[in-house]
Design a protein around this motif. Structure first.
Motif, mmCIF file in Angstrom:
data_model
loop_
_atom_site.group_PDB
_atom_site.id
_atom_site.type_symbol
_atom_site.label_atom_id
_atom_site.label_comp_id
_atom_site.label_asym_id
_atom_site.label_seq_id
_atom_site.Cartn_x
_atom_site.Cartn_y
_atom_site.Cartn_z
ATOM 1 N N GLU A 12 0.833 -1.201 0.000
ATOM 2 C CA GLU A 12 0.000 0.000 0.000
ATOM 3 C C GLU A 12 0.869 1.253 0.000
ATOM 4 O O GLU A 12 0.526 2.263 -0.630
ATOM 5 N N HIS A 13 1.988 1.197 0.692
ATOM 6 C CA HIS A 13 2.929 2.325 0.706
ATOM 7 C C HIS A 13 3.471 2.577 -0.699
ATOM 8 O O HIS A 13 3.593 3.736 -1.132
ATOM 9 N N MET A 14 3.794 1.495 -1.418
ATOM 10 C CA MET A 14 4.275 1.646 -2.789
ATOM 11 C C MET A 14 3.206 2.244 -3.698
ATOM 12 O O MET A 14 3.496 3.108 -4.535
ATOM 13 N N ILE A 15 1.972 1.806 -3.530
ATOM 14 C CA ILE A 15 0.874 2.358 -4.320
ATOM 15 C C ILE A 15 0.740 3.853 -4.052
ATOM 16 O O ILE A 15 0.551 4.660 -4.974
ATOM 17 N N HIS A 16 0.865 4.233 -2.799
ATOM 18 C CA HIS A 16 0.799 5.651 -2.418
ATOM 19 C C HIS A 16 1.926 6.440 -3.087
ATOM 20 O O HIS A 16 1.761 7.619 -3.417
ATOM 21 N N LYS A 17 3.067 5.793 -3.306
ATOM 22 C CA LYS A 17 4.206 6.457 -3.940
ATOM 23 C C LYS A 17 4.094 6.470 -5.471
ATOM 24 O O LYS A 17 4.947 7.044 -6.151
ATOM 25 N N GLY A 18 3.052 5.819 -6.001
ATOM 26 C CA GLY A 18 2.847 5.814 -7.439
ATOM 27 C C GLY A 18 3.327 4.560 -8.134
ATOM 28 O O GLY A 18 3.282 4.467 -9.368
ATOM 29 N N ILE A 19 3.809 3.571 -7.386
ATOM 30 C CA ILE A 19 4.269 2.314 -7.986
ATOM 31 C C ILE A 19 3.052 1.473 -8.339
ATOM 32 O O ILE A 19 2.143 1.293 -7.518
ATOM 33 N N LYS A 20 3.034 0.940 -9.557
ATOM 34 C CA LYS A 20 1.851 0.243 -10.066
ATOM 35 C C LYS A 20 2.051 -1.267 -10.076
ATOM 36 O O LYS A 20 3.177 -1.776 -10.059
ATOM 37 N N PHE A 21 0.922 -1.977 -10.137
ATOM 38 C CA PHE A 21 0.932 -3.442 -10.118
ATOM 39 C C PHE A 21 0.104 -3.982 -11.272
ATOM 40 O O PHE A 21 -0.738 -4.849 -11.106
ATOM 41 N N ASN A 22 0.380 -3.457 -12.468
ATOM 42 C CA ASN A 22 -0.342 -3.903 -13.667
ATOM 43 C C ASN A 22 0.308 -5.121 -14.300
ATOM 44 O O ASN A 22 -0.373 -5.943 -14.909
ATOM 45 N N ILE A 23 1.626 -5.240 -14.188
ATOM 46 C CA ILE A 23 2.343 -6.368 -14.787
ATOM 47 C C ILE A 23 2.380 -7.534 -13.804
ATOM 48 O O ILE A 23 2.133 -8.682 -14.183
ATOM 49 N N GLU A 24 2.706 -7.245 -12.576
ATOM 50 C CA GLU A 24 2.636 -8.236 -11.506
ATOM 51 C C GLU A 24 1.558 -7.800 -10.520
ATOM 52 O O GLU A 24 1.436 -6.619 -10.198
ATOM 53 N N THR A 25 0.785 -8.749 -10.047
ATOM 54 C CA THR A 25 -0.278 -8.433 -9.108
ATOM 55 C C THR A 25 0.288 -8.153 -7.721
ATOM 56 O O THR A 25 1.455 -8.473 -7.434
ATOM 57 N N LYS A 26 -0.551 -7.590 -6.886
ATOM 58 C CA LYS A 26 -0.135 -7.347 -5.506
ATOM 59 C C LYS A 26 0.170 -8.656 -4.793
ATOM 60 O O LYS A 26 1.068 -8.722 -3.948
ATOM 61 N N GLU A 27 -0.559 -9.705 -5.138
ATOM 62 C CA GLU A 27 -0.326 -11.010 -4.517
ATOM 63 C C GLU A 27 1.043 -11.562 -4.924
ATOM 64 O O GLU A 27 1.776 -12.107 -4.092
ATOM 65 N N GLU A 28 1.397 -11.422 -6.203
ATOM 66 C CA GLU A 28 2.706 -11.871 -6.667
ATOM 67 C C GLU A 28 3.832 -11.050 -6.015
ATOM 68 O O GLU A 28 4.874 -11.591 -5.640
ATOM 69 N N ALA A 29 3.588 -9.760 -5.893
ATOM 70 C CA ALA A 29 4.576 -8.894 -5.252
ATOM 71 C C ALA A 29 4.763 -9.272 -3.788
ATOM 72 O O ALA A 29 5.886 -9.301 -3.275
ATOM 73 N N SER A 30 3.669 -9.567 -3.109
ATOM 74 C CA SER A 30 3.742 -9.966 -1.707
ATOM 75 C C SER A 30 4.559 -11.244 -1.544
ATOM 76 O O SER A 30 5.402 -11.345 -0.646
ATOM 77 N N ASN A 31 4.327 -12.196 -2.429
ATOM 78 C CA ASN A 31 5.071 -13.458 -2.376
ATOM 79 C C ASN A 31 6.568 -13.220 -2.610
ATOM 80 O O ASN A 31 7.426 -13.796 -1.928
ATOM 81 N N PHE A 32 6.885 -12.347 -3.566
ATOM 82 C CA PHE A 32 8.278 -12.036 -3.870
ATOM 83 C C PHE A 32 8.956 -11.365 -2.671
ATOM 84 O O PHE A 32 10.103 -11.698 -2.329
ATOM 85 N N LEU A 33 8.273 -10.451 -2.029
ATOM 86 C CA LEU A 33 8.842 -9.724 -0.893
ATOM 87 C C LEU A 33 9.011 -10.618 0.335
ATOM 88 O O LEU A 33 9.870 -10.364 1.173
ATOM 89 N N GLN A 34 8.210 -11.640 0.431
ATOM 90 C CA GLN A 34 8.309 -12.529 1.593
ATOM 91 C C GLN A 34 9.348 -13.638 1.412
ATOM 92 O O GLN A 34 9.901 -14.128 2.406
ATOM 93 N N HIS A 35 9.638 -13.991 0.148
ATOM 94 C CA HIS A 35 10.477 -15.167 -0.076
ATOM 95 C C HIS A 35 11.741 -14.915 -0.901
ATOM 96 O O HIS A 35 12.650 -15.754 -0.878
ATOM 97 N N ASN A 36 11.807 -13.784 -1.628
ATOM 98 C CA ASN A 36 12.935 -13.584 -2.543
ATOM 99 C C ASN A 36 13.767 -12.328 -2.272
ATOM 100 O O ASN A 36 14.956 -12.311 -2.564
ATOM 101 N N ASN A 37 13.142 -11.302 -1.769
ATOM 102 C CA ASN A 37 13.865 -10.059 -1.522
ATOM 103 C C ASN A 37 13.094 -9.264 -0.477
ATOM 104 O O ASN A 37 11.987 -9.638 -0.093
ATOM 105 N N TYR A 38 13.685 -8.169 -0.007
ATOM 106 C CA TYR A 38 12.996 -7.342 0.982
ATOM 107 C C TYR A 38 12.871 -5.918 0.473
ATOM 108 O O TYR A 38 13.632 -5.474 -0.401
ATOM 109 N N TYR A 39 11.891 -5.211 1.007
ATOM 110 C CA TYR A 39 11.492 -3.924 0.450
ATOM 111 C C TYR A 39 12.630 -2.919 0.408
ATOM 112 O O TYR A 39 12.810 -2.212 -0.585
ATOM 113 N N PHE A 40 13.433 -2.816 1.460
ATOM 114 C CA PHE A 40 14.469 -1.789 1.526
ATOM 115 C C PHE A 40 15.437 -1.906 0.348
ATOM 116 O O PHE A 40 15.816 -0.909 -0.261
#
Length: 205
Positions: A12-40
């Motif tokens: 939601e913070h990324m959406i507020h900053k203008g980052i979009k989720f048209n190519i990857e869904t929010k669910e896919e992004a959540s999975n990536f952030l939990q298992h492959n990389n971290y937000y910072f």
């Protein structure tokens, strides 16, 4: 002090900053952030993209997809691997050149240059303390136990950092007027790249 956010809150913070989720869904992004990389780390690549300068969306990122940040993080990973391999090859080549030069130097027995170097420079660089800290490690323990503190050059190069290797090369060059590293400033850049790659720092941002 910033408040720690959950994965969903970060999205939601990324959406507020203008980052979009048209190519990857929010669910896919959540999975990536939990298992492959971290937000910072991922957010570091935002700096490569322009922000909207006026209007209702002023300050938000312009045409930035989460998928772009993800792809940059993957590309960055492969670049780090390539750079790390090249830096390791350069480090090895320097060790070979130094040991060969000392071996061919009739004024040297391989121990004297180390004694001179440590007597003059150890107070500044704390090389022996650094070696002692690794004395319980599986890969260096036997070398340190056998030789400490009277190392020949061919053992010392196996125990010191890349930065300390550059220092002893410079010391040897000045002591015997033999060239090991033609451009020491360039080697400092390689050292920094090696360290950045080894610590998984972001390079592309």
């Amino acid at each position: 002090m910033k408040t720690i956010l959950s994965t969903d809150e970060l999205i939601e913070h990324m959406i507020h900053k203008g980052i979009k989720f048209n190519i990857e869904t929010k669910e896919e992004a959540s999975n990536f952030l939990q298992h492959n990389n971290y937000y910072f780390k991922l957010a570091a690549y935002r700096n490569l993209y322009p922000k909207i300068s006026q209007g209702d969306n002023k300050g938000k990122y312009q045409n930035l997809e989460f998928a772009y940040l993800r792809e940059l993080s993957v590309i960055d990973m492969y670049i780090r691997y390539k750079i790390m391999n090249m830096c390791l090859d350069i480090e090895h080549a320097i060790k070979v050149k130094l040991v060969t030069s000392v071996t061919d130097n009739q004024q040297e027995d391989g121990y004297d240059i180390v004694r001179q170097f440590l007597a003059k420079e150890d107070r500044k660089f704390h090389i022996l303390n650094s070696i002692r800290r690794h004395s319980s490690g599986e890969y260096c323990r036997s070398l340190i136990s056998k030789y400490y503190p009277y190392f020949p050059i061919w053992v010392l190069v196996e125990l010191i950092t890349f930065g300390d290797l550059l220092h002893i090369c410079h010391f040897y060059e000045e002591e015997y007027q033999r060239s090991i590293i033609p451009d020491n400033k360039l080697m400092n850049t390689i050292r920094d790249l090696r360290n950045a790659s080894a610590h998984s720092n972001c390079l592309l941002n």
